[in-house]
Design a protein around this motif. Structure first.
Motif, short mmCIF file in Angstrom:
data_model
loop_
_atom_site.label_atom_id
_atom_site.label_comp_id
_atom_site.label_asym_id
_atom_site.label_seq_id
_atom_site.Cartn_x
_atom_site.Cartn_y
_atom_site.Cartn_z
N SER A 40 0.84 -1.20 0.00
CA SER A 40 0.00 0.00 0.00
C SER A 40 0.87 1.25 0.00
O SER A 40 0.62 2.21 -0.74
CB SER A 40 -0.92 0.00 1.22
OG SER A 40 -1.83 -1.08 1.17
N ASP A 158 -10.42 2.47 -8.93
CA ASP A 158 -10.80 1.37 -8.05
C ASP A 158 -9.62 0.89 -7.22
O ASP A 158 -9.75 0.59 -6.03
CB ASP A 158 -11.36 0.20 -8.88
CG ASP A 158 -12.71 0.52 -9.51
OD1 ASP A 158 -13.36 1.49 -9.07
OD2 ASP A 158 -13.12 -0.21 -10.44
N LEU A 159 -8.45 0.83 -7.85
CA LEU A 159 -7.25 0.42 -7.13
C LEU A 159 -6.90 1.43 -6.05
O LEU A 159 -6.55 1.05 -4.92
CB LEU A 159 -6.09 0.27 -8.11
CG LEU A 159 -4.74 -0.15 -7.51
CD1 LEU A 159 -4.85 -1.51 -6.80
CD2 LEU A 159 -3.67 -0.20 -8.60
N ASN A 161 -8.90 3.32 -4.42
CA ASN A 161 -9.85 3.16 -3.32
C ASN A 161 -9.49 1.96 -2.44
O ASN A 161 -9.62 2.02 -1.21
CB ASN A 161 -11.27 3.02 -3.87
CG ASN A 161 -11.79 4.32 -4.45
OD1 ASN A 161 -11.27 5.40 -4.16
ND2 ASN A 161 -12.82 4.24 -5.28
N ARG A 162 -9.03 0.89 -3.06
CA ARG A 162 -8.59 -0.28 -2.27
C ARG A 162 -7.40 0.09 -1.40
O ARG A 162 -7.33 -0.29 -0.24
CB ARG A 162 -8.24 -1.45 -3.19
CG ARG A 162 -9.40 -2.11 -3.89
CD ARG A 162 -8.98 -3.43 -4.52
NE ARG A 162 -8.68 -4.42 -3.50
CZ ARG A 162 -9.58 -5.20 -2.91
NH1 ARG A 162 -10.86 -5.09 -3.23
NH2 ARG A 162 -9.22 -6.08 -2.00
N HIS A 165 -8.46 2.43 1.44
CA HIS A 165 -9.34 1.79 2.41
C HIS A 165 -8.69 0.55 3.03
O HIS A 165 -9.34 -0.23 3.70
CB HIS A 165 -10.69 1.43 1.79
CG HIS A 165 -11.54 2.64 1.53
ND1 HIS A 165 -11.55 3.29 0.32
CD2 HIS A 165 -12.39 3.33 2.33
CE1 HIS A 165 -12.38 4.33 0.38
NE2 HIS A 165 -12.90 4.37 1.59
N GLU A 167 -7.48 -2.25 1.92
CA GLU A 167 -7.98 -3.57 1.52
C GLU A 167 -6.81 -4.44 1.03
O GLU A 167 -5.74 -3.93 0.68
CB GLU A 167 -9.01 -3.41 0.41
CG GLU A 167 -10.31 -2.74 0.86
CD GLU A 167 -11.04 -3.54 1.91
OE1 GLU A 167 -11.12 -4.78 1.77
OE2 GLU A 167 -11.52 -2.94 2.89
N LEU A 169 -4.30 -6.33 -1.23
CA LEU A 169 -3.78 -6.08 -2.58
C LEU A 169 -3.03 -7.27 -3.15
O LEU A 169 -2.61 -7.25 -4.30
CB LEU A 169 -2.83 -4.88 -2.54
CG LEU A 169 -3.37 -3.57 -1.95
CD1 LEU A 169 -2.25 -2.54 -1.84
CD2 LEU A 169 -4.52 -3.03 -2.79
N LEU A 172 -5.11 -9.70 -6.20
CA LEU A 172 -5.97 -9.06 -7.19
C LEU A 172 -5.82 -9.72 -8.56
O LEU A 172 -4.79 -10.32 -8.88
CB LEU A 172 -5.61 -7.58 -7.32
CG LEU A 172 -5.75 -6.72 -6.06
CD1 LEU A 172 -5.33 -5.28 -6.36
CD2 LEU A 172 -7.18 -6.75 -5.54
#
Length: 215
Positions: A40, A158-159, A161-162, A165, A167, A169, A172
């Motif tokens: 991230s 979308d990535l 946002n992941r 947030h 989420e 990774l 994927l």
């Protein structure tokens, strides 16, 4: 910290996904969770460069198209821009609450990547695409189609946002590395020199390789 301590802070639901993926092996699951944190972090330089360059490129083109720095005011009352007008109104309201001036620079910074990517939606092809395609001046003509740009930007949104947030990774499809490459390609389309500048700060490929080797 052990599994129980981290589960207390991060929740059983969040950590459970990692443990399931590792067949119940808590040690490997914790290593994956830590790896996800680093991945991230590694995504931030690319996302930062892409989002800021994109919105400033759009701002330049729309300012020229409408002949005004506050080009969004030309959309007032036009139903095709109803969602965008709501987003702009919310951005203005945030600035008011913080007692900050509603300058173009301030307003641009308040608008989301979802706002910017929405300008490449189908309904805007007749009114915006002719100007917005110029944001991607180095994109090959065979690829410089609205739907190609839109698809890439929506994937990156979308990535993002992941990532923001927190989420997973790691698993994927397409892989994180492949999606990262899409973002780098979009930056190249905007300016190859910007892509080269990013390389010296972009640690994501190295972090991905380290995680793959450890896995």
């Amino acid at each position: 910290m052990n599994w129980n301590d981290l589960e207390r802070h991060f929740s059983a639901a969040r950590l459970g996904r990692y443990r399931v993926a590792r067949g119940g092996d808590a040690a490997k699951a914790l290593a994956d969770y830590a790896g996800n944190v680093l991945l991230s972090e590694g995504m931030l330089p690319m996302l930062n460069v892409l989002e800021i360059a994109l919105r400033n490129g759009i701002h330049t083109r729309l300012s020229a198209h409408y002949g005004r720095a506050d080009w969004w005011e030309a959309w007032v009352g036009h139903s095709v821009f109803s969602w965008q007008n709501k987003e702009i109104a919310q951005a203005k309201a945030k600035l008011v609450r913080r007692c900050e001036p509603q300058t173009p620079d301030k307003l641009l910074a308040e608008l989301t990547l979802g706002f910017w990517s929405s300008l490449f939606n189908t309904q805007f092809q007749p009114v915006l695409w002719k100007d917005l395609r110029l944001v991607f001046a180095r994109c090959p003509k065979s690829q410089r189609q609205r739907h190609t740009i839109s698809t890439a930007l929506n994937q990156i949104r979308d990535l993002r946002n992941r990532v923001f947030h927190h989420e997973p990774l790691l698993w994927l499809t397409p892989t994180l590395l492949e999606q990262h490459r899409v973002g780098v390609e979009v930056i190249h389309w905007i300016d190859p020199q910007l892509e080269q500048w990013l390389v010296q700060y972009d640690r994501l490929p190295a972090i991905w390789a380290e995680w793959q080797a450890a896995a």
